[in-house]
Design a protein around this motif. Structure first.
Motif, short mmCIF file in Angstrom:
data_model
loop_
_atom_site.label_atom_id
_atom_site.label_comp_id
_atom_site.label_asym_id
_atom_site.label_seq_id
_atom_site.Cartn_x
_atom_site.Cartn_y
_atom_site.Cartn_z
N THR A 1 -7.67 45.85 117.54
CA THR A 1 -6.63 45.91 116.32
C THR A 1 -7.59 46.17 115.17
N ALA A 2 -6.66 46.45 113.90
CA ALA A 2 -7.50 46.81 112.66
C ALA A 2 -8.12 45.48 112.19
N SER B 1 -5.46 54.59 113.95
CA SER B 1 -4.85 55.89 114.42
C SER B 1 -3.59 55.43 115.01
N ARG C 1 8.97 56.14 117.83
CA ARG C 1 7.78 55.60 118.60
C ARG C 1 7.16 56.04 119.63
N ASP D 1 5.34 54.83 123.20
CA ASP D 1 4.82 53.96 124.12
C ASP D 1 3.32 54.29 124.67
N GLY D 2 2.77 53.11 125.19
CA GLY D 2 1.39 53.04 125.71
C GLY D 2 1.06 54.47 126.70
N GLY E 1 -8.12 52.09 121.16
CA GLY E 1 -9.22 52.88 120.89
C GLY E 1 -8.88 54.20 120.49
N VAL E 2 -7.69 54.66 120.17
CA VAL E 2 -7.41 55.85 119.79
C VAL E 2 -8.09 56.25 118.60
N ALA F 1 -13.50 53.91 111.73
CA ALA F 1 -12.28 54.58 112.86
C ALA F 1 -12.63 54.26 114.02
N ALA F 2 -11.60 54.04 114.92
CA ALA F 2 -11.76 53.92 116.44
C ALA F 2 -12.49 55.03 117.08
N VAL G 1 -16.58 52.06 117.45
CA VAL G 1 -16.09 52.47 116.22
C VAL G 1 -17.09 53.58 115.60
N1 5CA Z 1 -9.24 50.20 117.16
C1 5CA Z 1 -8.39 49.90 116.22
C2 5CA Z 1 -8.87 50.27 115.02
S1 5CA Z 1 -10.32 50.69 114.69
C3 5CA Z 1 -7.10 50.29 116.49
O1 5CA Z 1 -6.93 51.11 117.43
N2 5CA Z 1 -6.05 49.65 115.85
S2 5CA Z 1 -4.82 50.33 115.57
O2 5CA Z 1 -3.83 49.47 114.80
O3 5CA Z 1 -4.82 51.73 115.37
O4 5CA Z 1 -4.10 50.45 117.01
C4 5CA Z 1 -2.99 49.73 117.46
C5 5CA Z 1 -2.12 50.03 117.00
O5 5CA Z 1 -1.34 50.78 118.41
C6 5CA Z 1 -0.94 49.16 116.62
O6 5CA Z 1 -1.04 49.29 115.13
C7 5CA Z 1 0.38 49.80 117.10
O7 5CA Z 1 0.93 50.75 116.12
C8 5CA Z 1 0.12 50.36 118.18
N3 5CA Z 1 0.63 49.71 119.55
C9 5CA Z 1 0.07 48.52 119.77
N4 5CA Z 1 0.84 48.05 121.00
C10 5CA Z 1 1.63 49.12 121.29
C11 5CA Z 1 2.62 49.38 122.27
N5 5CA Z 1 2.81 48.44 123.05
N6 5CA Z 1 3.22 50.50 122.17
C12 5CA Z 1 3.09 51.23 121.25
N7 5CA Z 1 2.23 50.99 120.18
C13 5CA Z 1 1.30 49.96 120.25
#
Ligand code: 5CA
Length: 160
Positions: A34-35, A52, A89, A91-92, A105-106, A131-132, A139
């Protein structure tokens, strides 16, 4: 050393290198999923994390990438007003299939194919951002202005 990178992180490093960027993917001992976690692991402000986020263009079904400051909540209505797109939205499984990387990790570039990309102008207030890079432990550091040649994205006010 980059030769020890895990597959998804190596894919991002190889993309960056092939495109002529000197960014170095780093795998950290702490999570960057997460961020917030990324900021803690890197030792920077959460706002310096370029997260991302993938959304779905509901008119085409295609993925849209939003690269936002880690401390911002993305207001999809603002992006919709600025671009004329309708966003839903993702999903994963959609993210993994369309983009080629799992949530957490996007990276901002180096996906299955180039993505239409929206960039958060709030990132421009920092000298460097992170960035991821393909996995929840990887990163790379860059400058906000690097996002333009890296993603061919457009700057759109998006903070909610
Ligand atoms: N590696 C870090 C930043 S370097 C990272 O990827 N953070 S992020 O915030 O960009 O990615 C997590 C994001 O994925 C969340 O903010 C959210 O928008 C999204 N996310 C998390 N879980 C889910 C889910 N179950 N379905 C859809 N999107 C999701």
């Amino acid at each position: 050393m980059s030769s020890r990178l895990r597959d998804s992180a190596r894919r991002v490093q190889d993309f960056l290198t092939a495109k002529g960027f000197s960014f170095e993917v780093r795998e950290l001992p702490g999570s960057t999923r997460t961020a917030r976690e990324a900021a803690d692991s890197v030792g920077c402000q959460v706002a310096q994390i370029a997260k991302s986020l993938v959304f779905k263009d509901t008119q085409t079904g295609e993925p849209i990438l939003v690269v936002a400051s880690g401390s911002n909540r993305v207001d999809l209505k603002k992006i919709e007003r600025a671009t004329g797109m309708k966003l839903g939205r993702a999903d994963g499984s959609y993210v993994k299939e369309k983009v080629g990387f799992a949530i957490g990790g996007v990276p901002p570039a180096g996906h299955n194919r180039p993505l239409k990309t929206i960039l958060d102008p709030d990132l421009r207030q920092y000298d460097t951002i992170w960035a991821a890079a393909g996995t929840p432990y990887a990163v790379f550091q860059l400058k906000p202005a690097d996002l333009e040649p890296l993603t061919a994205g457009s700057w759109v006010e998006l903070a909610g």
